[in-house]
Design a protein around this motif. Structure first.
Motif, PDB file in Angstrom:
ATOM      1  N   ARG A   1      14.806  15.396  20.913  1.00 18.05           N
ATOM      2  CA  ARG A   1      14.999  16.809  21.545  1.00 18.05           C
ATOM      3  C   ARG A   1      13.690  17.618  21.280  1.00 18.05           C
ATOM      4  N   PRO A   2      13.553  18.590  21.950  1.00  9.81           N
ATOM      5  CA  PRO A   2      12.057  19.579  21.657  1.00  9.81           C
ATOM      6  C   PRO A   2      11.851  19.793  20.046  1.00  9.81           C
ATOM      7  N   SER A   3      10.892  19.377  19.615  1.00 11.66           N
ATOM      8  CA  SER A   3      10.584  19.388  18.179  1.00 11.66           C
ATOM      9  C   SER A   3      11.298  18.312  17.410  1.00 11.66           C
ATOM     10  N   GLY A   4      11.671  17.538  18.083  1.00 11.58           N
ATOM     11  CA  GLY A   4      12.452  16.569  17.319  1.00 11.58           C
ATOM     12  C   GLY A   4      11.393  15.453  16.888  1.00 11.58           C
ATOM     13  N   VAL A   5      11.793  14.550  15.523  1.00 11.18           N
ATOM     14  CA  VAL A   5      10.896  13.854  14.758  1.00 11.18           C
ATOM     15  C   VAL A   5      11.232  12.501  14.496  1.00 11.18           C
ATOM     16  N   LEU A   6      10.283  11.553  14.721  1.00 16.21           N
ATOM     17  CA  LEU A   6      10.482  10.112  14.166  1.00 16.21           C
ATOM     18  C   LEU A   6       9.899   9.762  13.062  1.00 16.21           C
ATOM     19  N   LEU A   7      10.748   9.123  12.181  1.00 12.31           N
ATOM     20  CA  LEU A   7      10.126   8.721  10.973  1.00 12.31           C
ATOM     21  C   LEU A   7      10.266   7.169  11.138  1.00 12.31           C
ATOM     22  N   LEU A   8       9.183   6.450  10.828  1.00 14.03           N
ATOM     23  CA  LEU A   8       9.086   5.007  11.169  1.00 14.03           C
ATOM     24  C   LEU A   8       8.092   4.208   9.931  1.00 14.03           C
ATOM     25  N   VAL A   9       8.601   3.483   9.569  1.00 14.79           N
ATOM     26  CA  VAL A   9       8.131   2.761   8.318  1.00 14.79           C
ATOM     27  C   VAL A   9       7.733   1.028   8.944  1.00 14.79           C
ATOM     28  N   HIS A  10       6.461   0.857   8.472  1.00 16.62           N
ATOM     29  CA  HIS A  10       6.066  -0.577   8.767  1.00 16.62           C
ATOM     30  C   HIS A  10       4.767  -0.790   8.040  1.00 16.62           C
ATOM     31  N   SER A  11       4.728  -2.222   7.631  1.00 17.37           N
ATOM     32  CA  SER A  11       3.410  -2.691   7.054  1.00 17.37           C
ATOM     33  C   SER A  11       2.224  -2.248   7.747  1.00 17.37           C
TER      34      SER A  11
ATOM     35  N   GLU B   1       0.858  -5.362  -0.495  1.00 20.93           N
ATOM     36  CA  GLU B   1       0.628  -5.075   1.226  1.00 20.93           C
ATOM     37  C   GLU B   1       0.796  -3.636   1.134  1.00 20.93           C
ATOM     38  N   GLU B   2       0.144  -2.849   2.092  1.00 20.95           N
ATOM     39  CA  GLU B   2       0.461  -1.289   2.112  1.00 20.95           C
ATOM     40  C   GLU B   2       1.575  -0.941   3.319  1.00 20.95           C
ATOM     41  N   LEU B   3       2.430  -0.022   2.680  1.00 26.65           N
ATOM     42  CA  LEU B   3       3.558   0.346   3.788  1.00 26.65           C
ATOM     43  C   LEU B   3       3.191   1.863   3.970  1.00 26.65           C
ATOM     44  N   VAL B   4       3.394   1.952   5.394  1.00 26.74           N
ATOM     45  CA  VAL B   4       3.019   3.330   5.790  1.00 26.74           C
ATOM     46  C   VAL B   4       4.385   3.934   6.472  1.00 26.74           C
ATOM     47  N   VAL B   5       4.604   5.218   6.099  1.00 23.14           N
ATOM     48  CA  VAL B   5       5.678   5.855   7.057  1.00 23.14           C
ATOM     49  C   VAL B   5       4.877   6.865   8.215  1.00 23.14           C
ATOM     50  N   ILE B   6       5.138   6.634   9.327  1.00 27.80           N
ATOM     51  CA  ILE B   6       4.485   7.447  10.463  1.00 27.80           C
ATOM     52  C   ILE B   6       5.391   8.546  10.813  1.00 27.80           C
ATOM     53  N   ARG B   7       4.888   9.709  10.738  1.00 27.35           N
ATOM     54  CA  ARG B   7       5.820  11.066  11.385  1.00 27.35           C
ATOM     55  C   ARG B   7       5.195  11.321  12.640  1.00 27.35           C
ATOM     56  N   ALA B   8       6.090  11.365  13.619  1.00 21.10           N
ATOM     57  CA  ALA B   8       5.875  11.834  15.145  1.00 21.10           C
ATOM     58  C   ALA B   8       6.627  12.914  15.441  1.00 21.10           C
ATOM     59  N   GLU B   9       5.988  13.920  15.899  1.00 20.08           N
ATOM     60  CA  GLU B   9       6.930  15.056  16.511  1.00 20.08           C
ATOM     61  C   GLU B   9       6.642  15.525  17.730  1.00 20.08           C
ATOM     62  N   ARG B  10       7.871  15.534  18.589  1.00 19.86           N
ATOM     63  CA  ARG B  10       7.776  16.095  19.933  1.00 19.86           C
ATOM     64  C   ARG B  10       7.457  17.617  20.074  1.00 19.86           C
ATOM     65  N   VAL B  11       6.122  17.593  20.856  1.00 22.69           N
ATOM     66  CA  VAL B  11       5.539  18.871  21.145  1.00 22.69           C
ATOM     67  C   VAL B  11       5.645  19.414  22.288  1.00 22.69           C
TER      68      VAL B  11
ATOM     69  N   THR C   1       0.052   2.213  16.309  1.00 26.32           N
ATOM     70  CA  THR C   1       1.255   2.950  16.225  1.00 26.32           C
ATOM     71  C   THR C   1       0.962   4.087  16.461  1.00 26.32           C
ATOM     72  N   LEU C   2      -0.183   4.978  16.092  1.00 25.52           N
ATOM     73  CA  LEU C   2      -0.490   6.387  16.016  1.00 25.52           C
ATOM     74  C   LEU C   2      -0.798   6.572  17.640  1.00 25.52           C
ATOM     75  N   ALA C   3      -1.584   5.637  18.043  1.00 25.83           N
ATOM     76  CA  ALA C   3      -2.286   5.781  19.393  1.00 25.83           C
ATOM     77  C   ALA C   3      -1.041   5.495  20.416  1.00 25.83           C
ATOM     78  N   LEU C   4      -0.205   4.559  20.333  1.00 25.37           N
ATOM     79  CA  LEU C   4       1.029   4.648  21.238  1.00 25.37           C
ATOM     80  C   LEU C   4       1.893   5.953  20.983  1.00 25.37           C
ATOM     81  N   LEU C   5       2.216   6.474  20.135  1.00 20.91           N
ATOM     82  CA  LEU C   5       2.854   7.611  19.887  1.00 20.91           C
ATOM     83  C   LEU C   5       2.382   8.877  20.572  1.00 20.91           C
ATOM     84  N   ALA C   6       0.822   8.954  20.423  1.00 20.95           N
ATOM     85  CA  ALA C   6       0.143  10.095  20.782  1.00 20.95           C
ATOM     86  C   ALA C   6       0.246   9.990  22.147  1.00 20.95           C
ATOM     87  N   ALA C   7       0.102   8.735  22.946  1.00 19.17           N
ATOM     88  CA  ALA C   7       0.077   8.687  24.414  1.00 19.17           C
ATOM     89  C   ALA C   7       1.258   8.995  25.066  1.00 19.17           C
TER      90      ALA C   7
END
Length: 217
Positions: free
Chosen positions: A144-154, A207-217, A162-168
């Motif tokens: 939804r508008p202002s909706g958020v994805l929280l994604l975890v991976h190594s 190994e490093e784990l990251v949580v990516i937060r991506a918001e629909r703008v 990941t950041l580039a694909l979500l930004a695109a």
């Protein structure tokens, strides 16, 4: 939480806990709808329900995982809709305020992909991105508008892609959390292959784990 995990279902681990912590920091809007993609044990779906989500949907391609999530929802006293299917296919056309995902992300030597069992829950393909890239492509349309994805991976499978694909896809994406954790059993079992590919260093134990937060703008 008390958690039942049937054989062949991904159990809650460090990545689950890291993602659950990020989920609990989110401010959910009234009547929030949450989707847990690749739910496994249903731990994240339960966390979302306890965090105040009005409606929680848990999806997994594995029938045992769907049953496990349903059982854990009942044990926790949470109302969770459980659906079997491939990623977002079972909820096509629906929109959510929050999507959480802990997909298979371990880089895996080329071989026929297992059709069932615990090995499938960590098989991310040769670059670890087989499921990740699909999620990055499919999730934006489900927000939804202002909706958020929280994604975890190594970090072994790359953070910048990941950041580039979500930004695109029109999302504002950032790394929300990082954590160094011991290599899991599946990563250890592939250590020689990962070392030859330059993804692991000699003697590397974490190994490093990251949580990516991506918001629909």
């Amino acid at each position: 939480m008390r958690c039942v995990v049937l054989p062949g279902v991904y159990p809650p681990q460090e990545d689950t806990l890291l993602l659950a912590a990020a989920l609990r920091r989110e401010r959910l809007p009234p009547a929030a709808r949450v989707l847990d993609v690749g739910t496994g044990s249903g731990a994240l779906a339960v966390a979302a329900a306890r965090h105040g989500a009005a409606e929680v949907t848990a999806v997994d391609v594995c029938g045992r995982a769907v049953l496990t999530a349903r059982l854990n929802g009942l044990l926790a006293g949470c109302r969770i809709r459980t659906v079997r299917g491939d990623l977002l296919c079972p909820v096509a056309g629906e929109r959510f305020d929050l999507v959480v995902a802990n997909p298979p992300y371990v880089p895996t030597p080329p071989a026929p992909r297992p059709s069932r069992g615990i090995a499938r829950t960590s098989d991310g393909g040769e670059d670890g991105r087989t499921v990740l890239d699909r999620l990055c492509a499919e999730v934006p349309a489900a927000l939804r508008p202002s909706g958020v994805l929280l994604l975890v991976h190594s970090a072994l499978c790359g953070v910048r892609p990941t950041l580039a694909l979500l930004a695109a896809a029109g999302l504002r994406a950032e790394v929300a959390d990082r954590a160094l954790v011991p290599l899991g059993p599946e990563t250890r079992s592939r250590a020689g292959w990962l070392l030859r590919r330059g993804l692991l260093a000699p003697g590397q134990e974490k190994e490093e784990l990251v949580v990516i937060r991506a918001e629909r703008v």
